[in-house]
Design a protein around this motif. Structure first.
Motif, PDB file in Angstrom:
ATOM      1  N   THR A 175       0.834  -1.202   0.000  1.00 50.71           N
ATOM      2  CA  THR A 175       0.000   0.000   0.000  1.00 50.71           C
ATOM      3  C   THR A 175       0.868   1.252   0.000  1.00 50.71           C
ATOM      4  N   VAL A 176       1.916   1.231   0.818  1.00 51.20           N
ATOM      5  CA  VAL A 176       2.858   2.365   0.880  1.00 51.20           C
ATOM      6  C   VAL A 176       3.569   2.541  -0.459  1.00 51.20           C
ATOM      7  N   LEU A 177       4.086   1.440  -0.994  1.00 53.56           N
ATOM      8  CA  LEU A 177       4.836   1.504  -2.256  1.00 53.56           C
ATOM      9  C   LEU A 177       3.976   2.035  -3.400  1.00 53.56           C
ATOM     10  N   ARG A 178       2.751   1.525  -3.496  1.00 53.87           N
ATOM     11  CA  ARG A 178       1.889   1.943  -4.600  1.00 53.87           C
ATOM     12  C   ARG A 178       1.409   3.377  -4.430  1.00 53.87           C
ATOM     13  N   ARG A 179       1.245   3.816  -3.193  1.00 53.72           N
ATOM     14  CA  ARG A 179       0.842   5.208  -2.978  1.00 53.72           C
ATOM     15  C   ARG A 179       1.930   6.165  -3.450  1.00 53.72           C
ATOM     16  N   PHE A 180       3.178   5.730  -3.355  1.00 51.54           N
ATOM     17  CA  PHE A 180       4.299   6.566  -3.784  1.00 51.54           C
ATOM     18  C   PHE A 180       4.727   6.275  -5.222  1.00 51.54           C
ATOM     19  N   GLY A 181       3.863   5.573  -5.974  1.00 53.27           N
ATOM     20  CA  GLY A 181       4.064   5.463  -7.412  1.00 53.27           C
ATOM     21  C   GLY A 181       4.753   4.219  -7.932  1.00 53.27           C
ATOM     22  N   TYR A 182       4.991   3.214  -7.082  1.00 51.92           N
ATOM     23  CA  TYR A 182       5.745   2.031  -7.526  1.00 51.92           C
ATOM     24  C   TYR A 182       4.819   0.962  -8.092  1.00 51.92           C
ATOM     25  N   ASP A 183       5.346   0.236  -9.098  1.00 57.70           N
ATOM     26  CA  ASP A 183       4.584  -0.874  -9.682  1.00 57.70           C
ATOM     27  C   ASP A 183       5.048  -2.197  -9.071  1.00 57.70           C
ATOM     28  N   LEU A 191       9.164   3.000 -10.569  1.00 54.20           N
ATOM     29  CA  LEU A 191       8.128   4.035 -10.555  1.00 54.20           C
ATOM     30  C   LEU A 191       7.273   3.926 -11.817  1.00 54.20           C
ATOM     31  N   ASN A 192       5.971   3.881 -11.599  1.00 56.21           N
ATOM     32  CA  ASN A 192       5.013   3.680 -12.676  1.00 56.21           C
ATOM     33  C   ASN A 192       5.056   4.830 -13.682  1.00 56.21           C
ATOM     34  N   GLN A 193       4.957   4.488 -14.970  1.00 58.44           N
ATOM     35  CA  GLN A 193       4.990   5.517 -16.012  1.00 58.44           C
ATOM     36  C   GLN A 193       3.789   6.463 -15.895  1.00 58.44           C
ATOM     37  N   ASP A 194       2.644   5.939 -15.501  1.00 58.07           N
ATOM     38  CA  ASP A 194       1.469   6.792 -15.313  1.00 58.07           C
ATOM     39  C   ASP A 194       1.673   7.776 -14.170  1.00 58.07           C
ATOM     40  N   TYR A 195       2.466   7.367 -13.175  1.00 56.31           N
ATOM     41  CA  TYR A 195       2.771   8.250 -12.052  1.00 56.31           C
ATOM     42  C   TYR A 195       3.753   9.343 -12.477  1.00 56.31           C
ATOM     43  N   ASP A 246      22.416  15.793  -2.210  1.00 57.43           N
ATOM     44  CA  ASP A 246      21.439  15.304  -1.240  1.00 57.43           C
ATOM     45  C   ASP A 246      20.015  15.549  -1.737  1.00 57.43           C
ATOM     46  N   LEU A 247      19.789  16.693  -2.380  1.00 57.90           N
ATOM     47  CA  LEU A 247      18.457  17.015  -2.906  1.00 57.90           C
ATOM     48  C   LEU A 247      18.033  16.006  -3.964  1.00 57.90           C
ATOM     49  N   PHE A 248      18.975  15.629  -4.845  1.00 57.13           N
ATOM     50  CA  PHE A 248      18.651  14.717  -5.942  1.00 57.13           C
ATOM     51  C   PHE A 248      18.897  13.253  -5.582  1.00 57.13           C
ATOM     52  N   ASP A 249      19.024  12.973  -4.291  1.00 60.05           N
ATOM     53  CA  ASP A 249      19.233  11.589  -3.843  1.00 60.05           C
ATOM     54  C   ASP A 249      18.000  10.725  -4.106  1.00 60.05           C
ATOM     55  N   VAL A 250      16.832  11.347  -4.251  1.00 58.25           N
ATOM     56  CA  VAL A 250      15.595  10.595  -4.519  1.00 58.25           C
ATOM     57  C   VAL A 250      15.419  10.323  -6.011  1.00 58.25           C
ATOM     58  N   PHE A 251      16.347  10.786  -6.847  1.00 55.89           N
ATOM     59  CA  PHE A 251      16.319  10.549  -8.280  1.00 55.89           C
ATOM     60  C   PHE A 251      17.148   9.313  -8.613  1.00 55.89           C
ATOM     61  N   PRO A 252      16.792   8.595  -9.679  1.00 59.07           N
ATOM     62  CA  PRO A 252      17.626   7.459 -10.091  1.00 59.07           C
ATOM     63  C   PRO A 252      18.909   7.895 -10.788  1.00 59.07           C
ATOM     64  N   TYR A 253      19.008   9.167 -11.131  1.00 62.93           N
ATOM     65  CA  TYR A 253      20.200   9.706 -11.793  1.00 62.93           C
ATOM     66  C   TYR A 253      20.297  11.188 -11.464  1.00 62.93           C
ATOM     67  N   MET A 254      21.466  11.779 -11.741  1.00 61.36           N
ATOM     68  CA  MET A 254      21.667  13.204 -11.491  1.00 61.36           C
ATOM     69  C   MET A 254      21.092  13.994 -12.669  1.00 61.36           C
ATOM     70  N   PRO A 255      20.015  14.757 -12.450  1.00 62.34           N
ATOM     71  CA  PRO A 255      19.343  15.406 -13.577  1.00 62.34           C
ATOM     72  C   PRO A 255      20.050  16.655 -14.108  1.00 62.34           C
ATOM     73  N   TRP A 256      20.835  17.327 -13.271  1.00 64.89           N
ATOM     74  CA  TRP A 256      21.487  18.573 -13.689  1.00 64.89           C
ATOM     75  C   TRP A 256      22.971  18.336 -13.900  1.00 64.89           C
TER      76      TRP A 256
END
Length: 639
Positions: free
Chosen positions: A248-256, A261-265, A310-320
């Motif tokens: 329930t926690v995983l799916r609420r945060f967008g995981y399949d 992370l779900n593409q629809d999310y 630290d800010l982008f630690d929740v990303f799978p890659y460094m966006p900038w």
């Protein structure tokens, strides 16, 4: 048959027709189709076809028949494995039937089998005759599909799998609103309400922390739940068979189901009609501001490399990449400032809104801001032609494409917008060079974003994206006699017959001006084509370069319909003072109070109902508007 009729049938056929259990009678509220198979009546091809359609498979054996138990591993599991994809194995439930005929359990024999095959979710012993565990069996089958154990937990290691740990770690970090590494009671309650639609009672919160504290010393710190405690809690849920809590926690945060992370999310639906642009709205800016604040630990209004990581630690890659520092404003240390941070988000939203939606998804915008999706943070502006018709715009981001020959000073023009003089520009590495620059300007007291885009100087291959903008900047080098010719050719080929406004920039004005080898001078060229005169510019200054030219560009982009007599935006001339006065909060406040006083003190209820009174009001308002407009035009003529 025992499940449906709730009694053991006297006559049992080889095979039962497909049974559908409606959603409203199942705990998980999903319809379930049960398909029976019999070797006596069906072929292998029919079996393989049903296996390919199955979400979960129950392998039934008799607990009182050793051969039946052995057939599970010798025949059924290999047959199912050979007919399913390795990457998408179907979960299996082992069902030990006829438990009423024996006094012992078959679990000791089955446990090694469960450890050997990871696709086996669980084993249930039941009795169709006594109706023992029959409904439970199909509940576990549903659970194996909706809340599978495989992606979450490794039975051999008795610990969560790496992907599950990674996903839950991101969820913890997103939920840690102050970024102190601890989930406080308020944060835990927000998390609980987000995932389960109800907060925890104070005693329940303490019970949870006590369980963690009892089993893991580092699980609770300063009366809050640490990341280790958060992970331990979910491990405990899984070990106790409460997979649905973690799912329930995983799916609420967008995981399949694959813990991705779900593409629809990440990419919610967002329609952007042609000739419209995309901007962040107020709520999205507030959210991004809160993200910046929680990671700016030293409160210097800039993000150090460690804080940015630290800010982008929740990303799978460094966006900038490194080029971002040459796209937005930075401090003397080269760190992205608060203004630069918001500018980069504005740039991403304008150029690639799908990328922006993805980034907001990683940061958990829809969850923290309690919105349906990231699309709620995006404003799609109306078509530009409507702005021209109405002679006003609600947009906050304006694009200026910068054209010029090689060496004309385009890059210097972009970097000067970010406050960098020629000395600072020489320190920029070629591989870190950016073709964009974005920052804020103020037009008559209103903050707007100006986006500069340096266009590659091969004008024979200009794309629609190179031409689509609000205003065009044509840059030439006053010290190069052949530099202006390029600007003239670009204007004649692409912009002479278009409605796009153009401005000529005489760059490197600190150098001696040389006559341009063209049929007419830049001043005469501007007169012929009804353009503003060329604006002198240099970035070879001791301090930061002057920003007036960028305010002029933004003003022209903001008021394309107006042939503005004043292009100085100096805030001192008549035109600027009138605009500032008309837009001032003071005038709005005084006008509102004046109306309130007049209506409250001098207008009776009888007057409000009288048509004569309203006729007088209309005539007076019209006269006031005409006189005001006449005075306004008179002031402009004097200017």
């Amino acid at each position: 048959m025992s499940l449906v009729s709730e009694e053991f049938p006297d006559v049992v056929p080889y095979r039962v027709e497909e049974i559908t259990i409606p959603a409203d009678v199942t705990p998980e509220r999903v319809p379930t189709h049960i398909v029976d198979y019999s070797e006596a009546e069906q072929t292998d091809d029919q079996l393989f076809q049903e296996i390919s359609k199955a979400n979960v498979i129950c392998i039934v054996y008799a607990v009182n028949n050793k051969t039946s138990i052995e057939k599970v591993t010798d025949h059924w599991i290999p047959l199912i494995t050979d007919n399913t994809d390795k990457d998408s194995r179907v979960p299996l439930i082992l069902v030990g039937n006829k438990s009423d005929l024996v006094e012992h359990s078959s679990m000791e024999t089955i446990l090694p089998v469960m450890n050997q095959y990871s696709e086996i979710e669980t084993c249930v012993e039941c009795s169709a005759k006594n109706l023992k565990n029959i409904s439970e069996l199909f509940y576990y089958a549903q659970k194996a599909v909706l809340h599978p154990t495989g992606p979450l937990y490794c039975p051999e290691k008795k610990d969560m799998k790496l992907l599950c740990v990674k996903a839950l770690s991101r969820i913890f970090k997103v939920s840690d609103l102050d970024n102190d590494g601890i989930l406080s009671d308020n944060e835990l309650n927000f998390f609980q309400r987000t995932c389960f639609n109800s907060p925890l009672q104070p005693h329940a919160l303490e019970d949870v922390k006590n369980v963690v504290r009892k089993n893991l010393v580092e699980g609770v710190c300063n009366n809050g739940l640490t990341l280790k405690g958060f992970l331990f809690l979910h491990t405990l849920f899984i070990q106790r068979g409460r997979h649905e809590t973690t799912w329930t926690v995983l799916r609420r945060f967008g995981y399949d189901d694959d813990l991705e992370l779900n593409q629809d999310y990440l990419f919610p639906s967002l329609k952007v009609p042609p000739d419209c642009t995309t901007e962040l709205n107020h709520n999205a800016y507030l959210f991004l501001q809160s993200v910046f604040d929680k990671h700016d630990k030293d409160r210097d209004c800039a993000l150090s490399p460690e804080e940015l990581k630290d800010l982008f630690d929740v990303f799978p890659y460094m966006p900038w990449g490194p080029d971002v520092k040459n796209t937005v404003c930075t401090n003397d240390q080269g760190w992205i400032t608060y203004q630069g941070y918001l500018s980069q988000w504005t740039l991403t939203t304008y150029l690639d809104v799908q990328r922006c939606l993805e980034y907001l998804g990683y940061l958990g915008y829809s969850i923290i801001a309690e919105q349906e999706s990231q699309a709620a943070g995006i404003t799609v502006t109306r078509e530009k032609k409507i702005d021209l018709q109405k002679k006003q715009t609600q947009r906050n981001v304006f694009r200026c494409n910068v054209f010029g020959d090689v060496g004309s000073g385009k890059s210097g023009f972009l970097q000067a917008f970010l406050g960098r003089n020629l000395t600072r520009q020489k320190t920029i590495k070629e591989e870190h060079r950016s073709y964009y620059a974005i920052s804020t300007t103020y037009v008559y007291g209103q903050e707007k974003y100006l986006l500069l885009h340096e266009v590659f100087p091969d004008f024979d291959y200009l794309t629609d994206a190179d031409l689509a903008c609000d205003i065009v900047c044509l840059v030439y080098d006053v010290s190069n006699p052949y530099s202006f010719e390029y600007c003239a050719n670009v204007f004649k080929q692409y912009f002479m017959d278009s409605k796009t406004l153009c401005m000529l920039i005489a760059a490197k004005s600190d150098l001696p001006e040389i006559k341009q080898m063209y049929s007419c001078s830049p001043l005469e060229f501007c007169r012929r084509h009804k353009m503003p005169p060329a604006q002198s510019f240099t970035c070879n200054t001791a301090a930061e370069p002057c920003r007036d030219i960028y305010t002029k560009l933004t003003t022209m982009a903001m008021y394309p319909h107006a042939r503005l007599r004043c292009m100085c935006t100096c805030n001192r001339c008549t035109f600027c003072l009138c605009q500032n006065f008309l837009n001032s909060e003071l005038l709005q406040t005084v006008r509102a109070k004046l109306y309130a006083v007049v209506l409250r003190r001098h207008v009776s209820q009888e007057d409000l109902k009288s048509s004569t009174f309203w006729l007088k009001v209309s005539v007076g308002a019209s006269a006031f508007a005409v006189v005001g407009f006449a005075l306004y035009r008179l002031l402009l003529k004097k200017r």
